[in-house]
Design an enzyme around this catalytic site. Structure first.
Site, PDB file in Angstrom:
ATOM      1  N   SER A  92      39.790  18.247 -73.551  1.00 18.45           N
ATOM      2  CA  SER A  92      39.803  19.242 -72.491  1.00 18.45           C
ATOM      3  C   SER A  92      40.201  18.555 -71.200  1.00 18.45           C
ATOM      4  O   SER A  92      39.741  17.449 -70.918  1.00 18.45           O
ATOM      5  CB  SER A  92      38.420  19.881 -72.351  1.00 18.45           C
ATOM      6  OG  SER A  92      38.406  20.834 -71.305  1.00 18.45           O
ATOM      7  N   HIS A  96      43.298  18.815 -60.625  1.00 18.78           N
ATOM      8  CA  HIS A  96      43.278  19.384 -59.286  1.00 18.78           C
ATOM      9  C   HIS A  96      44.115  18.501 -58.366  1.00 18.78           C
ATOM     10  O   HIS A  96      43.627  17.480 -57.867  1.00 18.78           O
ATOM     11  CB  HIS A  96      41.839  19.480 -58.760  1.00 18.78           C
ATOM     12  CG  HIS A  96      40.975  20.445 -59.496  1.00 18.78           C
ATOM     13  ND1 HIS A  96      41.157  21.811 -59.428  1.00 18.78           N
ATOM     14  CD2 HIS A  96      39.908  20.246 -60.318  1.00 18.78           C
ATOM     15  CE1 HIS A  96      40.240  22.417 -60.169  1.00 18.78           C
ATOM     16  NE2 HIS A  96      39.480  21.494 -60.731  1.00 18.78           N
ATOM     17  N   HIS A 106      44.815  23.602 -66.507  1.00 12.69           N
ATOM     18  CA  HIS A 106      43.751  23.366 -67.480  1.00 12.69           C
ATOM     19  C   HIS A 106      44.353  23.439 -68.878  1.00 12.69           C
ATOM     20  O   HIS A 106      45.283  24.219 -69.136  1.00 12.69           O
ATOM     21  CB  HIS A 106      42.670  24.441 -67.314  1.00 12.69           C
ATOM     22  CG  HIS A 106      41.846  24.673 -68.542  1.00 12.69           C
ATOM     23  ND1 HIS A 106      42.118  25.692 -69.440  1.00 12.69           N
ATOM     24  CD2 HIS A 106      40.770  24.021 -69.040  1.00 12.69           C
ATOM     25  CE1 HIS A 106      41.226  25.659 -70.423  1.00 12.69           C
ATOM     26  NE2 HIS A 106      40.410  24.649 -70.215  1.00 12.69           N
ATOM     27  N   VAL A 109      42.241  21.790 -76.474  1.00 14.41           N
ATOM     28  CA  VAL A 109      42.454  21.998 -77.912  1.00 14.41           C
ATOM     29  C   VAL A 109      41.214  21.472 -78.620  1.00 14.41           C
ATOM     30  O   VAL A 109      40.676  20.417 -78.265  1.00 14.41           O
ATOM     31  CB  VAL A 109      43.733  21.302 -78.435  1.00 14.41           C
ATOM     32  CG1 VAL A 109      44.973  22.058 -77.995  1.00 14.41           C
ATOM     33  CG2 VAL A 109      43.822  19.845 -77.995  1.00 14.41           C
ATOM     34  N   HIS A 177      34.408  40.454 -61.199  1.00 17.64           N
ATOM     35  CA  HIS A 177      33.803  40.798 -59.919  1.00 17.64           C
ATOM     36  C   HIS A 177      34.794  40.697 -58.765  1.00 17.64           C
ATOM     37  O   HIS A 177      34.513  41.170 -57.657  1.00 17.64           O
ATOM     38  CB  HIS A 177      32.592  39.891 -59.653  1.00 17.64           C
ATOM     39  CG  HIS A 177      32.910  38.431 -59.580  1.00 17.64           C
ATOM     40  ND1 HIS A 177      33.304  37.698 -60.670  1.00 17.64           N
ATOM     41  CD2 HIS A 177      32.905  37.563 -58.534  1.00 17.64           C
ATOM     42  CE1 HIS A 177      33.524  36.438 -60.315  1.00 17.64           C
ATOM     43  NE2 HIS A 177      33.294  36.335 -59.026  1.00 17.64           N
ATOM     44  N   ARG A 262      26.749  16.797 -72.072  1.00 14.63           N
ATOM     45  CA  ARG A 262      26.647  15.871 -70.944  1.00 14.63           C
ATOM     46  C   ARG A 262      27.104  16.580 -69.669  1.00 14.63           C
ATOM     47  O   ARG A 262      28.278  16.884 -69.497  1.00 14.63           O
ATOM     48  CB  ARG A 262      27.506  14.649 -71.220  1.00 14.63           C
ATOM     49  CG  ARG A 262      27.380  13.537 -70.198  1.00 14.63           C
ATOM     50  CD  ARG A 262      28.090  12.297 -70.721  1.00 14.63           C
ATOM     51  NE  ARG A 262      27.918  11.177 -69.829  1.00 14.63           N
ATOM     52  CZ  ARG A 262      28.821  10.819 -68.912  1.00 14.63           C
ATOM     53  NH1 ARG A 262      29.927  11.520 -68.767  1.00 14.63           N
ATOM     54  NH2 ARG A 262      28.604   9.761 -68.144  1.00 14.63           N
TER      55      ARG A 262
END
Length: 304
Positions: A92, A96, A106, A109, A177, A262
């Site tokens: 993953s 940034h 992002h 897999v 939202h 973690r």
């Protein structure tokens, strides 16, 4: 390790190293390495940059973890598997960049296995993943290129895959939202196993291998563009939306926290700096206002 999943483990580690090498070649800095173990089973390897020249934060994370009982986020869609021991592995990443003209991106897999608890049961596996783009100042050519690479990654597996997985991404990365998408999407998929283990594994390999093809050219085209405090302020404001999504909706974050993952690695996906402003709106017809024209699902390739 089960010989069936050993090739997945080996591929994921090689993918992590490939992506790290590609990012290092742009930034010039070297990724830090943090290897960790999980008390209940497994561990991982976190590779990351903090406060570097091109990437304000870049995290490329490998994990291989095990547990005795499926957490609620994993068993909610498949209650018949509740109580089974499980095993998960994946890569993953979240990037940034410092320059507001370079989008955040992002990719993930992963393989998930629910192991049997009785002799008459079989292991149940599923693959998932995807990649998406979150710009602050959008260049349409970048969005088209990114989506084309997503489509190319899926094309060998059927012409139906890109439209389906693009829609899945648009629906998933949606802030209800705020009534807006997190960015301009990409592809997202989960619970992939209907084609069998080998074909499903081939699909996530293709997706993983296309990430650098999709993202690196965009970084190279934008990271030297001039910007000022106005652009940085808007970037920080929009990063707040990224935080909201990850903490409220993201299944990966919820799974990691529910399974005793973690925390430092799970939250490494957050931007290093974000701002919230009360009832703020961009000036009409400003470059910042233009972004909001794209924060809803739209076709980028051949009306798809």
């Amino acid at each position: 390790m089960n010989p069936t999943i050993q090739p997945v483990y080996d591929y994921l580690l090689s993918l992590q190293q490939h992506i790290v090498s590609q990012l290092e070649s742009i930034d010039g800095a070297r990724f830090e390495t943090d290897q960790w173990e999980r008390a209940e089973g497994g561990g991982g390897l976190s590779r990351y940059l903090e406060n570097s020249t091109v990437f304000e934060r870049a995290a490329v994370l490998f994990s291989h973890v095990k547990g005795s009982t499926l957490p609620p986020s994993a068993s909610a869609q498949r209650p018949e598997l509740a109580g089974r021991p499980w095993e998960a592995m994946g890569v993953s990443l979240v990037i940034h960049p410092r320059n507001p003209y370079v989008p955040t991106s992002h990719m993930n897999v992963r393989l998930f296995v629910a192991h049997p608890t009785q002799d008459d049961q079989e292991p149940v596996f599923w693959f998932g993943g995807g990649l998406d783009l979150t710009p602050y100042y959008l260049f349409e050519s970048d969005a088209i290129h990114f989506h084309q690479m997503c489509a190319d990654a899926l094309e060998p597996f059927g012409t139906d895959k890109y439209p389906a997985y693009k829609k899945w991404c648009d629906d998933y990365f949606y802030l209800k939202h705020r009534n807006e998408t997190r960015g301009i999407g990409g592809i997202f998929f989960d619970d992939v196993n209907e084609a069998g283990f080998e074909q499903s594994f081939a699909l996530i390999r293709s997706v993983g291998d296309h990430f650098t093809k999709a993202y690196i050219p965009i970084v190279k085209a934008r990271y030297q563009m001039e910007y000022g405090q106005r652009e940085r302020d808007f970037q920080a404001y929009r990063r707040g939306r990224y935080v909201e999504f990850n903490l409220v909706f993201d299944r990966g974050t919820l799974f990691g926290l529910q399974s005793g993952g973690r925390t430092e690695s799970i939250l490494l996906s957050m931007p290093p700096m974000a701002h919230w402003r009360y009832c703020w709106e961009p000036e009409p017809n400003s470059p910042e206002a233009q972004l909001y024209e794209y924060l809803k699902p739209r076709a980028w390739l051949n009306n798809v």
